[in-house]
Design a protein around this motif. Sequence first.
Motif, PDB file in Angstrom:
ATOM      1  N   TRP A 126       0.815  -1.218   0.000  1.00 39.81           N
ATOM      2  CA  TRP A 126       0.000   0.000   0.000  1.00 39.81           C
ATOM      3  C   TRP A 126       0.851   1.272   0.000  1.00 39.81           C
ATOM      4  CZ3 TRP A 126      -5.265   0.632  -0.355  1.00 39.81           C
ATOM      5  CH2 TRP A 126      -6.029  -0.531  -0.306  1.00 39.81           C
ATOM      6  N   ILE A 127       2.143   1.143   0.152  1.00 37.11           N
ATOM      7  CA  ILE A 127       3.003   2.328   0.185  1.00 37.11           C
ATOM      8  C   ILE A 127       3.293   2.761  -1.249  1.00 37.11           C
ATOM      9  CG2 ILE A 127       5.152   3.319   1.020  1.00 37.11           C
ATOM     10  CD1 ILE A 127       5.230   1.056   3.109  1.00 37.11           C
ATOM     11  N   PRO A 128       2.837   3.942  -1.671  1.00 33.28           N
ATOM     12  CA  PRO A 128       3.005   4.367  -3.063  1.00 33.28           C
ATOM     13  C   PRO A 128       4.471   4.559  -3.426  1.00 33.28           C
ATOM     14  CG  PRO A 128       1.363   5.720  -1.924  1.00 33.28           C
ATOM     15  CD  PRO A 128       2.086   4.937  -0.879  1.00 33.28           C
ATOM     16  N   THR A 129       4.767   4.384  -4.688  1.00 36.01           N
ATOM     17  CA  THR A 129       6.118   4.597  -5.195  1.00 36.01           C
ATOM     18  C   THR A 129       6.192   5.801  -6.146  1.00 36.01           C
ATOM     19  OG1 THR A 129       5.706   3.015  -6.992  1.00 36.01           O
ATOM     20  CG2 THR A 129       6.724   2.155  -4.986  1.00 36.01           C
ATOM     21  N   LYS A 130       5.049   6.347  -6.522  1.00 40.60           N
ATOM     22  CA  LYS A 130       5.034   7.489  -7.438  1.00 40.60           C
ATOM     23  C   LYS A 130       5.610   8.724  -6.762  1.00 40.60           C
ATOM     24  CE  LYS A 130       1.922  10.225 -10.369  1.00 40.60           C
ATOM     25  NZ  LYS A 130       0.527  10.458 -10.797  1.00 40.60           N
ATOM     26  N   GLU A 131       6.364   9.500  -7.505  1.00 47.86           N
ATOM     27  CA  GLU A 131       6.972  10.728  -7.011  1.00 47.86           C
ATOM     28  C   GLU A 131       5.905  11.634  -6.390  1.00 47.86           C
ATOM     29  OE1 GLU A 131      10.374  13.232  -6.488  1.00 47.86           O
ATOM     30  OE2 GLU A 131      10.326  11.283  -7.483  1.00 47.86           O
ATOM     31  N   GLY A 132       6.168  12.109  -5.181  1.00 45.90           N
ATOM     32  CA  GLY A 132       5.249  13.025  -4.510  1.00 45.90           C
ATOM     33  C   GLY A 132       4.166  12.345  -3.692  1.00 45.90           C
ATOM     34  N   SER A 133       4.073  11.018  -3.787  1.00 40.96           N
ATOM     35  CA  SER A 133       3.080  10.276  -3.017  1.00 40.96           C
ATOM     36  C   SER A 133       3.739   9.589  -1.827  1.00 40.96           C
ATOM     37  CB  SER A 133       2.384   9.235  -3.896  1.00 40.96           C
ATOM     38  OG  SER A 133       1.675   9.843  -4.948  1.00 40.96           O
ATOM     39  N   SER A 134       2.930   9.188  -0.860  1.00 38.51           N
ATOM     40  CA  SER A 134       3.439   8.518   0.323  1.00 38.51           C
ATOM     41  C   SER A 134       2.285   7.797   1.004  1.00 38.51           C
ATOM     42  CB  SER A 134       4.067   9.533   1.294  1.00 38.51           C
ATOM     43  OG  SER A 134       3.087  10.494   1.688  1.00 38.51           O
ATOM     44  N   LEU A 135       2.608   7.026   2.019  1.00 36.25           N
ATOM     45  CA  LEU A 135       1.574   6.415   2.850  1.00 36.25           C
ATOM     46  C   LEU A 135       1.408   7.302   4.074  1.00 36.25           C
ATOM     47  CD1 LEU A 135      -0.252   3.806   3.107  1.00 36.25           C
ATOM     48  CD2 LEU A 135       1.464   3.024   4.760  1.00 36.25           C
ATOM     49  N   TYR A 136       0.269   7.985   4.149  1.00 40.04           N
ATOM     50  CA  TYR A 136       0.006   8.830   5.313  1.00 40.04           C
ATOM     51  C   TYR A 136      -0.408   7.942   6.484  1.00 40.04           C
ATOM     52  CZ  TYR A 136      -1.661  12.599   8.258  1.00 40.04           C
ATOM     53  OH  TYR A 136      -1.833  13.464   9.306  1.00 40.04           O
ATOM     54  N   ILE A 137       0.164   8.207   7.651  1.00 44.02           N
ATOM     55  CA  ILE A 137      -0.060   7.393   8.845  1.00 44.02           C
ATOM     56  C   ILE A 137      -0.743   8.243   9.902  1.00 44.02           C
ATOM     57  CG2 ILE A 137       1.055   6.020  10.651  1.00 44.02           C
ATOM     58  CD1 ILE A 137       3.452   5.734   8.643  1.00 44.02           C
TER      59      ILE A 137
END
Length: 352
Positions: A126-137
């Motif tokens: 579920w952790i994105p790899t696209k530039e500028g994206s992230s997994l918000y916690i």
Amino acid sequence: MSSTLQIQRIKESKRSLVDFDNLQFGSQFSDHMFVCDYKDGSWQNPSIEPYAPISLDPSAKIFHYGQSIFEGMKAYKDEQKNTLLFRPLDNIKRLNISAKRLVIPEFPEDLFMQGLTELLKIDDQWIPTKEGSSLYIRPFIFATGSGFHASPSTEYKLIIATAPSGAYFAGKVRVLIEEHYARSANGGVGFAKAGGNYAGQFYPTQLAIEKGYNQVIWTDDTSHEYIEEAGAMNIFIRINDTLLTSPTSDRILDGITRKSIIQIAKDAGISVDIRKVTVNEVIAAAKSGELKELFGAGTAAVISPIAAFGYQGTDYDLPDLENSYASLLKKKITDIQTNKSEDPYGWRVLIK
């Protein structure tokens, strides 16, 4: 305290239903969540379980007396697909500072990191790899004990939920300097990440939106003379080549991104001045051309440049700089977060 972590995996993942190329912020949620309950005087029964609704008694004290705190964090993937966190111990320490102020039992740091680490391993895809994206916690604690008596609860629940997310703000942000309402007051809970702090912001922010702005710049609670925060973020002001930001206090959150920016800016040779800044000083600098930048800083947006601000019926545009401090500092901090540069501060934590 019972710290044996129980794990219940979801039967079928929802991941295939999510468009990871077009992620909004915090609107879609990962498969699992970490849950732990406080009862009989201790935190117990930690578990990772499928993300799902929870059931509460109508008399649960969260509904009546607002004992609720939270944190905001992110997980990143680097080019080798390693999972990284940014200053996570600062988050749990601040969560416990908030807990103490709201008479919520503090959560053990080691159990927090154990639960978060296992959650990230289970929901690794579920952790994105696209530039500028992230997994918000989003870790949060709220009162679950029942009763209408106005007193602290005896039972609480901690949950860590996650959401694959894109950018928090898109486009140019216009803000209104607040002259009447206050985000917090001396002796209050402004320094804590309490849910009620944000609920109280919504009405004046909505008034600003109706006037064509995106957010509010908060001023002090008595004279409204001093700049304090920008929306739900700390604020930085660049006058000529000096970066200014307000000192933390009872009213101002000790932002982790804020602290990081101050350190990185100083090490980059940027003059940083931590002091009270008056509205009149900002207006005068805008009129003289000395005001170069305003930007908000926080976990969700990292750095959000402000294109214009309004005050007493007048709008002031900020220059569109080619080499802004905002873009320089955002790149430096995100490069550390995503392992694209060295981390001389020891802020980056690898999930193993």
